[in-house]
Design a protein around this motif. Structure first.
Motif, mmCIF file in Angstrom:
data_model
loop_
_atom_site.group_PDB
_atom_site.id
_atom_site.type_symbol
_atom_site.label_atom_id
_atom_site.label_comp_id
_atom_site.label_asym_id
_atom_site.label_seq_id
_atom_site.Cartn_x
_atom_site.Cartn_y
_atom_site.Cartn_z
ATOM 1 N N VAL A 12 38.294 36.893 40.791
ATOM 2 C CA VAL A 12 37.925 36.402 39.461
ATOM 3 C C VAL A 12 38.032 34.891 39.452
ATOM 4 O O VAL A 12 38.860 34.311 40.169
ATOM 5 C CB VAL A 12 38.831 37.046 38.387
ATOM 6 N N GLN A 13 37.200 34.260 38.651
ATOM 7 C CA GLN A 13 37.238 32.810 38.540
ATOM 8 C C GLN A 13 38.405 32.362 37.661
ATOM 9 O O GLN A 13 38.849 33.118 36.783
ATOM 10 C CB GLN A 13 35.928 32.289 37.955
ATOM 11 N N PRO A 14 38.884 31.153 37.864
ATOM 12 C CA PRO A 14 39.927 30.622 36.979
ATOM 13 C C PRO A 14 39.493 30.700 35.525
ATOM 14 O O PRO A 14 38.339 30.408 35.190
ATOM 15 C CB PRO A 14 40.071 29.175 37.443
ATOM 16 N N GLY A 15 40.426 31.125 34.678
ATOM 17 C CA GLY A 15 40.119 31.318 33.269
ATOM 18 C C GLY A 15 39.623 32.706 32.937
ATOM 19 O O GLY A 15 39.503 33.058 31.755
ATOM 20 N N GLY A 16 39.363 33.509 33.954
ATOM 21 C CA GLY A 16 38.856 34.856 33.747
ATOM 22 C C GLY A 16 39.936 35.865 33.439
ATOM 23 O O GLY A 16 41.116 35.519 33.308
ATOM 24 N N SER A 17 39.505 37.113 33.342
ATOM 25 C CA SER A 17 40.410 38.202 32.977
ATOM 26 C C SER A 17 40.242 39.385 33.922
ATOM 27 O O SER A 17 39.170 39.584 34.500
ATOM 28 C CB SER A 17 40.124 38.669 31.547
ATOM 29 N N THR A 108 42.688 37.933 43.370
ATOM 30 C CA THR A 108 42.380 36.599 43.876
ATOM 31 C C THR A 108 41.689 35.810 42.781
ATOM 32 O O THR A 108 40.662 36.250 42.242
ATOM 33 C CB THR A 108 41.484 36.674 45.112
ATOM 34 N N VAL A 109 42.274 34.678 42.444
ATOM 35 C CA VAL A 109 41.705 33.808 41.418
ATOM 36 C C VAL A 109 41.193 32.550 42.107
ATOM 37 O O VAL A 109 41.975 31.735 42.600
ATOM 38 C CB VAL A 109 42.744 33.444 40.344
ATOM 39 N N SER A 110 39.877 32.419 42.145
ATOM 40 C CA SER A 110 39.268 31.320 42.887
ATOM 41 C C SER A 110 37.855 31.080 42.389
ATOM 42 O O SER A 110 37.163 32.004 41.967
ATOM 43 C CB SER A 110 39.240 31.646 44.384
ATOM 44 N N SER A 111 37.448 29.824 42.460
ATOM 45 C CA SER A 111 36.082 29.487 42.084
ATOM 46 C C SER A 111 35.182 29.480 43.323
ATOM 47 O O SER A 111 33.986 29.231 43.218
ATOM 48 C CB SER A 111 36.050 28.131 41.379
#
Length: 111
Positions: A12-17, A108-111
């Motif tokens: 998921v991207q930063p700021g996502g859920s 995993t939180v990454s753009s």
């Protein structure tokens, strides 16, 4: 014997859920507190959130206000609703009941 099976992880991207689920076996689910822990690469496993049999909750300071733990006793399932995710939330997330652990689900939180 209790089995815990986590699901719902992913990228998921930063700021996502994301919403994690943990399905439990056994007949005493409603009587036990349930918790989520996480382990990032190279770090120790750390407490994330807990919900008691009565529905009281507790959170690590790092996730307070962003994560919500809940449970559905009829489905023997505990959830972790995660929002405003940050790269530092990247970890394997584990479900816990007493001394039982699930196999973990990767977040995993990454753009």
């Amino acid at each position: 014997q209790v089995q815990l099976v986590e699901s719902g992880g992913g990228l998921v991207q930063p700021g996502g859920s994301l919403r994690l689920s943990c399905a439990a076996s056994g007949s005493l689910f409603s009587l036990n507190a349930m918790a989520w822990y996480r382990q990032a690469p190279g770090k120790q496993r750390e407490f994330v959130a807990l919900i008691t049999s009565g529905g009281s909750t507790d959170y690590a300071a790092s996730v307070t206000g962003r994560f919500t733990i809940s449970r559905d006793n009829a489905k023997k399932t505990v959830y972790l609703e995660m929002s405003s995710l940050k790269p530092e939330d990247t970890a394997v997330y584990y479900c816990n009941q007493r001394y039982y652990w699930g196999q973990g689900t990767q977040v995993t939180v990454s753009s």
